[in-house]
Design an enzyme around this catalytic site. Structure first.
Site, PDB file in Angstrom:
ATOM      1  N   SER A 111       0.812  -1.216   0.000  1.00 52.02           N
ATOM      2  CA  SER A 111       0.000   0.000   0.000  1.00 52.02           C
ATOM      3  C   SER A 111       0.850   1.273   0.000  1.00 52.02           C
ATOM      4  O   SER A 111       0.477   2.283   0.585  1.00 52.02           O
ATOM      5  CB  SER A 111      -0.947  -0.007   1.201  1.00 52.02           C
ATOM      6  OG  SER A 111      -0.196  -0.068   2.397  1.00 52.02           O
ATOM      7  N   LYS A 118       0.710  -6.210   5.133  1.00 57.32           N
ATOM      8  CA  LYS A 118       0.908  -6.937   6.406  1.00 57.32           C
ATOM      9  C   LYS A 118       0.907  -5.991   7.600  1.00 57.32           C
ATOM     10  O   LYS A 118       0.898  -6.433   8.735  1.00 57.32           O
ATOM     11  CB  LYS A 118       2.201  -7.747   6.360  1.00 57.32           C
ATOM     12  CG  LYS A 118       3.463  -6.922   6.332  1.00 57.32           C
ATOM     13  CD  LYS A 118       4.681  -7.833   6.347  1.00 57.32           C
ATOM     14  CE  LYS A 118       5.966  -7.074   6.140  1.00 57.32           C
ATOM     15  NZ  LYS A 118       7.151  -7.881   6.153  1.00 57.32           N
ATOM     16  N   THR A 172       7.249   4.460   1.055  1.00 54.51           N
ATOM     17  CA  THR A 172       6.838   5.755   0.506  1.00 54.51           C
ATOM     18  C   THR A 172       6.766   6.810   1.607  1.00 54.51           C
ATOM     19  O   THR A 172       7.256   7.930   1.459  1.00 54.51           O
ATOM     20  CB  THR A 172       5.457   5.617  -0.166  1.00 54.51           C
ATOM     21  OG1 THR A 172       5.558   4.663  -1.216  1.00 54.51           O
ATOM     22  CG2 THR A 172       4.966   6.949  -0.723  1.00 54.51           C
ATOM     23  N   GLY A 196      13.364  13.296   0.075  1.00 62.36           N
ATOM     24  CA  GLY A 196      13.845  14.192  -0.986  1.00 62.36           C
ATOM     25  C   GLY A 196      12.763  14.638  -1.929  1.00 62.36           C
ATOM     26  O   GLY A 196      12.457  15.831  -2.033  1.00 62.36           O
ATOM     27  N   GLY A 197      12.151  13.693  -2.631  1.00 58.89           N
ATOM     28  CA  GLY A 197      11.106  14.107  -3.543  1.00 58.89           C
ATOM     29  C   GLY A 197      10.866  13.155  -4.692  1.00 58.89           C
ATOM     30  O   GLY A 197      11.185  11.977  -4.622  1.00 58.89           O
ATOM     31  N   GLU A 201      19.320  17.024  -7.051  1.00 61.41           N
ATOM     32  CA  GLU A 201      19.966  15.956  -6.264  1.00 61.41           C
ATOM     33  C   GLU A 201      21.108  15.368  -7.078  1.00 61.41           C
ATOM     34  O   GLU A 201      21.244  15.676  -8.269  1.00 61.41           O
ATOM     35  CB  GLU A 201      18.937  14.864  -5.909  1.00 61.41           C
ATOM     36  CG  GLU A 201      18.031  15.261  -4.764  1.00 61.41           C
ATOM     37  CD  GLU A 201      17.033  14.175  -4.394  1.00 61.41           C
ATOM     38  OE1 GLU A 201      17.167  13.030  -4.857  1.00 61.41           O
ATOM     39  OE2 GLU A 201      16.110  14.498  -3.635  1.00 61.41           O
ATOM     40  N   ASP A 225       9.231  -9.625   1.001  1.00 60.62           N
ATOM     41  CA  ASP A 225       8.209 -10.674   0.870  1.00 60.62           C
ATOM     42  C   ASP A 225       7.747 -10.872  -0.587  1.00 60.62           C
ATOM     43  O   ASP A 225       7.606 -11.994  -1.059  1.00 60.62           O
ATOM     44  CB  ASP A 225       6.979 -10.339   1.735  1.00 60.62           C
ATOM     45  CG  ASP A 225       7.361 -10.066   3.181  1.00 60.62           C
ATOM     46  OD1 ASP A 225       8.264 -10.750   3.691  1.00 60.62           O
ATOM     47  OD2 ASP A 225       6.753  -9.172   3.788  1.00 60.62           O
ATOM     48  N   HIS A 242      22.499   4.583   0.762  1.00 62.79           N
ATOM     49  CA  HIS A 242      22.379   6.048   0.806  1.00 62.79           C
ATOM     50  C   HIS A 242      23.578   6.594   1.570  1.00 62.79           C
ATOM     51  O   HIS A 242      23.918   6.075   2.639  1.00 62.79           O
ATOM     52  CB  HIS A 242      21.065   6.441   1.486  1.00 62.79           C
ATOM     53  CG  HIS A 242      20.702   7.882   1.261  1.00 62.79           C
ATOM     54  ND1 HIS A 242      21.391   8.914   1.857  1.00 62.79           N
ATOM     55  CD2 HIS A 242      19.747   8.450   0.492  1.00 62.79           C
ATOM     56  CE1 HIS A 242      20.863  10.067   1.464  1.00 62.79           C
ATOM     57  NE2 HIS A 242      19.860   9.813   0.635  1.00 62.79           N
ATOM     58  N   ARG A 302      25.147   8.565  -6.350  1.00 62.61           N
ATOM     59  CA  ARG A 302      25.262   8.000  -4.999  1.00 62.61           C
ATOM     60  C   ARG A 302      26.354   6.958  -4.822  1.00 62.61           C
ATOM     61  O   ARG A 302      27.022   6.920  -3.800  1.00 62.61           O
ATOM     62  CB  ARG A 302      23.941   7.350  -4.611  1.00 62.61           C
ATOM     63  CG  ARG A 302      23.060   8.324  -3.956  1.00 62.61           C
ATOM     64  CD  ARG A 302      21.779   7.720  -3.557  1.00 62.61           C
ATOM     65  NE  ARG A 302      20.855   8.850  -3.535  1.00 62.61           N
ATOM     66  CZ  ARG A 302      19.569   8.750  -3.372  1.00 62.61           C
ATOM     67  NH1 ARG A 302      19.015   7.572  -3.229  1.00 62.61           N
ATOM     68  NH2 ARG A 302      18.812   9.811  -3.351  1.00 62.61           N
ATOM     69  N   HIS A 323      19.533   1.398   1.202  1.00 59.78           N
ATOM     70  CA  HIS A 323      18.441   2.341   0.927  1.00 59.78           C
ATOM     71  C   HIS A 323      17.457   1.831  -0.116  1.00 59.78           C
ATOM     72  O   HIS A 323      16.256   1.996   0.039  1.00 59.78           O
ATOM     73  CB  HIS A 323      19.075   3.659   0.470  1.00 59.78           C
ATOM     74  CG  HIS A 323      18.099   4.762   0.235  1.00 59.78           C
ATOM     75  ND1 HIS A 323      17.233   5.216   1.213  1.00 59.78           N
ATOM     76  CD2 HIS A 323      17.849   5.529  -0.877  1.00 59.78           C
ATOM     77  CE1 HIS A 323      16.506   6.207   0.722  1.00 59.78           C
ATOM     78  NE2 HIS A 323      16.848   6.400  -0.537  1.00 59.78           N
ATOM     79  N   GLU A 350       9.476  -0.593  -5.871  1.00 60.04           N
ATOM     80  CA  GLU A 350      10.803  -1.137  -5.562  1.00 60.04           C
ATOM     81  C   GLU A 350      10.892  -2.645  -5.766  1.00 60.04           C
ATOM     82  O   GLU A 350      11.966  -3.182  -6.049  1.00 60.04           O
ATOM     83  CB  GLU A 350      11.195  -0.766  -4.124  1.00 60.04           C
ATOM     84  CG  GLU A 350      12.667  -1.031  -3.832  1.00 60.04           C
ATOM     85  CD  GLU A 350      13.112  -0.480  -2.480  1.00 60.04           C
ATOM     86  OE1 GLU A 350      12.364   0.311  -1.875  1.00 60.04           O
ATOM     87  OE2 GLU A 350      14.222  -0.853  -2.053  1.00 60.04           O
ATOM     88  N   ARG A 387      20.450   3.686  -9.177  1.00 60.82           N
ATOM     89  CA  ARG A 387      19.260   4.518  -9.383  1.00 60.82           C
ATOM     90  C   ARG A 387      19.585   6.000  -9.192  1.00 60.82           C
ATOM     91  O   ARG A 387      20.253   6.385  -8.242  1.00 60.82           O
ATOM     92  CB  ARG A 387      18.170   4.120  -8.382  1.00 60.82           C
ATOM     93  CG  ARG A 387      16.919   4.952  -8.458  1.00 60.82           C
ATOM     94  CD  ARG A 387      15.947   4.516  -7.393  1.00 60.82           C
ATOM     95  NE  ARG A 387      16.501   4.740  -6.074  1.00 60.82           N
ATOM     96  CZ  ARG A 387      16.186   5.772  -5.291  1.00 60.82           C
ATOM     97  NH1 ARG A 387      15.307   6.670  -5.700  1.00 60.82           N
ATOM     98  NH2 ARG A 387      16.732   5.903  -4.115  1.00 60.82           N
TER      99      ARG A 387
HETATM  100  C1  SIN Z   1      16.756  11.380  -0.284  1.00 60.42           C
HETATM  101  O1  SIN Z   1      15.938  12.192   0.115  1.00 60.42           O
HETATM  102  O2  SIN Z   1      17.968  11.576  -0.212  1.00 60.42           O
HETATM  103  C2  SIN Z   1      16.285  10.073  -0.860  1.00 60.42           C
HETATM  104  C3  SIN Z   1      15.684  10.281  -2.174  1.00 60.42           C
HETATM  105  C4  SIN Z   1      15.726   9.013  -2.970  1.00 60.42           C
HETATM  106  O3  SIN Z   1      16.321   8.026  -2.543  1.00 60.42           O
HETATM  107  O4  SIN Z   1      15.196   9.002  -4.079  1.00 60.42           O
END
Ligand code: SIN
Length: 554
Positions: free
Chosen positions: A26, A50, A58, A63-64, A128, A224, A245, A291, A352, A376, A387
């Site tokens: 969800s 679950k 989510t 970040g966004g 970013e 799962d 991250h 990253r 992350h 994901e 990513r």
């Molecule tokens: C973050 O706010 O650094 C994470 C954003 C992301 O992983 O897309």
């Protein structure tokens, strides 16, 4: 050989009526798909999770969400940045679908009431790591995921057409003659085992962070969906690519708190324990390098200084701006006796995001008829080996929308036929499971303490299949997983932690397998014994399916 089911279907206490579409999870991917399907009034949708409905990865996204919504930015530039970050393993068409569709998805979010942050009358955009333009929309400063999840939940509930099943643990996908027949579920409150027949099942269960010591994911992220899809015969792709991250803060009570990359996007620096900005000169984008590059440098610096942290420095950013733009981060640090304006913040990398997962096509379809995945848990080909930040919420939306279109097309054509097949299928599976005992490979004696085993798995994965890997340590991790995964006492139990542990072991075994095969270093997969990228031999995906391995050239 893995077991076919967590719990033998013969334990089933009730078989429910057929549902057109079942969504497991969800978060943004599951809820947005459910909303689109339910908006077509003929389609009956059930959403299972679950935990509570809002407990999803989510919710914690800070970040966004990325979309090229303002010139001179363009979908082509977003596409190029995504491909560059993915280091040769992105599927160009999947990326094109994502980046071209993204602005429309933002409009849809605004239509259901999402309040993105505004500055000077326009949607505020930040930059970013790896992005060429400011294209990351955010909400509530650094509470983007929370705003999205709240709006999606309230909208989906207000529709009155989606049935929600919180506190229901989906054990397995039932497959008959390579088509989805339904799901087998444990109601966590009553411990009843029930079957819900359906010929359309969408797995949107998020990530796998709980198999590592340190992760930004919530406790529900035990892989799962990926594990059940694998048991059902789905192909799993790119699972060796796990993104860490760079900047995670450990609180006083040893919890983890993400410090958004957006803080570096707004100008924060990374400093080594000696005070130097170590990313300068290491990459043209310095702190905003992709990253994987930043994580590798942080690990090198921590090793050089013998510390388990580097510093994040935002002391040069105006206090008034920090308070408005990053209210959650400012207040979390305050709770821990720190002032973002005055103090250097100790941070280190933590697991992350899983780049790979259930292999899907451009319509979100897995290799089993009627099985879909988005978010994901899916491997759409968008992320490749690394990513690009803030692409994940958008990916969940875009591929949820593709899934909606595909299901709609198919349901229109042959609803009664697939309904009959699913009901027959669950009946046949039940019949077979009553007569045929499911073979469990190994009798392991007295059940071990599951909490201890989970801790051991996390440490093993962190040390032996984490940021840096090599053949020897991967072999040791494999031995640990193989020793436990077929133990009889892990199966046919109603203990939730034990069942989650099997899923964690399953995902761990897939990561170890793929990471051992990939004898090169690329993006988020770093092998100390194969430190170079090897395009000649490894510009390809590793696909794992029912104990078989396939390779697919990019
Ligand atoms: C973050 O706010 O650094 C994470 C954003 C992301 O992983 O897309």
């Amino acid at each position: 050989m893995l077991q076919e089911y967590l719990i033998n279907p013969s334990f089933t206490q009730k078989v429910h009526k057929y549902t057109d579409c079942i969504i497991v999870g969800s978060g943004i991917a599951g809820l947005s798909t459910a909303i689109r399907l339910a908006e077509n009034s003929n389609i009956k949708v059930k959403v299972f999770t679950k935990s509570s409905l809002s407990e999803s990865t989510t919710w914690y996204a800070q970040g966004g969400i990325a979309a090229a919504i303002k010139k001179p930015d363009s979908w082509e530039s977003h596409y190029k940045d995504t491909i560059t970050a993915g280091q040769g393993l992105c599927d160009p068409k999947a990326v094109e679908i994502l980046t071209k569709t993204a602005p429309e998805m933002i409009e849809n979010l605004i239509e259901i009431g999402t309040n993105f942050d505004i500055s000077e009358g326009e949607i505020s955009l930040t930059i970013e790591g790896g992005h060429s333009f400011p294209r990351v929309l955010h909400a509530g400063g650094d509470a983007t995921g929370e705003e999205l999840e709240k709006k999606l939940l309230s909208y989906s509930k207000s529709m009155g057409r989606i049935k929600f099943f919180p506190d229901h643990f989906v054990l397995d996908v039932l497959v008959y003659k390579n088509s989805c027949a339904g799901i087998i579920v444990m109601d966590i409150k009553t411990r009843r085992i029930e079957i819900y027949p359906s010929s359309n099942i969408v797995i949107a269960t998020g990530g796998i962070g709980q198999i590592y010591d340190l992760s930004t994911n919530p406790p529900i992220s035990t892989g799962d969906g990926i594990a059940m899809a694998y048991r059902a015969g789905a192909s799993i792709m790119d699972i060796e690519f796990i993104q860490f991250h760079p900047t995670v803060f450990k609180t006083k009570d040893s919890r983890l708190f993400l410090i958004s990359e957006a803080l570096r996007g707004e100008g924060a620096y990374l400093r080594d324990p000696g005070g130097n900005r170590f990313m300068v000169g290491k990459h043209p984008m310095a702190e905003l390098a992709p990253r994987d590059v930043v994580v590798k440098e942080i690990m090198r610096v921590m090793d050089e200084f013998g510390t388990d942290f580097v510093y994040l420095d935002a002391t040069h950013i105006p206090e008034s701006y920090l308070k408005v733009r990053f209210p959650n981060i400012v207040s979390k640090l305050k709770e821990n006796g720190l002032d973002l304006k005055k103090d250097l913040i100790k941070v280190s990398p933590a697991e992350h995001y899983l780049n790979g997962g259930i292999k899907t096509d451009y319509n979100g379809r897995a290799n089993i008829k009627g099985l879909y995945s988005c978010g994901e848990s899916a491997a759409t080909g968008v992320h490749g080996a690394n990513r690009l930040g803030s692409n994940s919420l958008m990916e969940g939306l875009v591929y949820g929308w593709k899934i909606y279109n595909d299901i709609l097309k198919n349901i229109g054509k042959k609803r009664p036929e697939s309904e009959i097949k699913a009901i027959e299928g669950t009946g046949k599976i039940l019949e077979k499971s009553k007569t045929k005992k499911i073979k469990v490979k190994k009798s392991c004696g007295t059940p071990a303490n599951i909490k201890n085993l989970i801790r051991e798995l996390k440490t093993t994965m962190t040390k032996k299949a984490g940021i840096f890997r090599d053949a020897k340590r991967l072999k040791e991790a494999e031995e640990f997983v193989n020793f436990h995964i077929n133990c009889d006492y892990l199966y046919n139990t109603k203990d939730l932690e034990t069942l989650e542990f099997v899923n964690m072991l399953t995902v761990a075994s897939l990561i170890i397998k793929a990471a051992s095969l990939r004898e090169e270093s690329r993006g988020t997969h770093q092998r100390n014994d194969f430190p170079q990228k090897d395009d000649k031999n490894w510009k390809k995906h590793i696909i794992l399916k029912k104990n078989k391995v396939y390779f697919k050239n990019v």
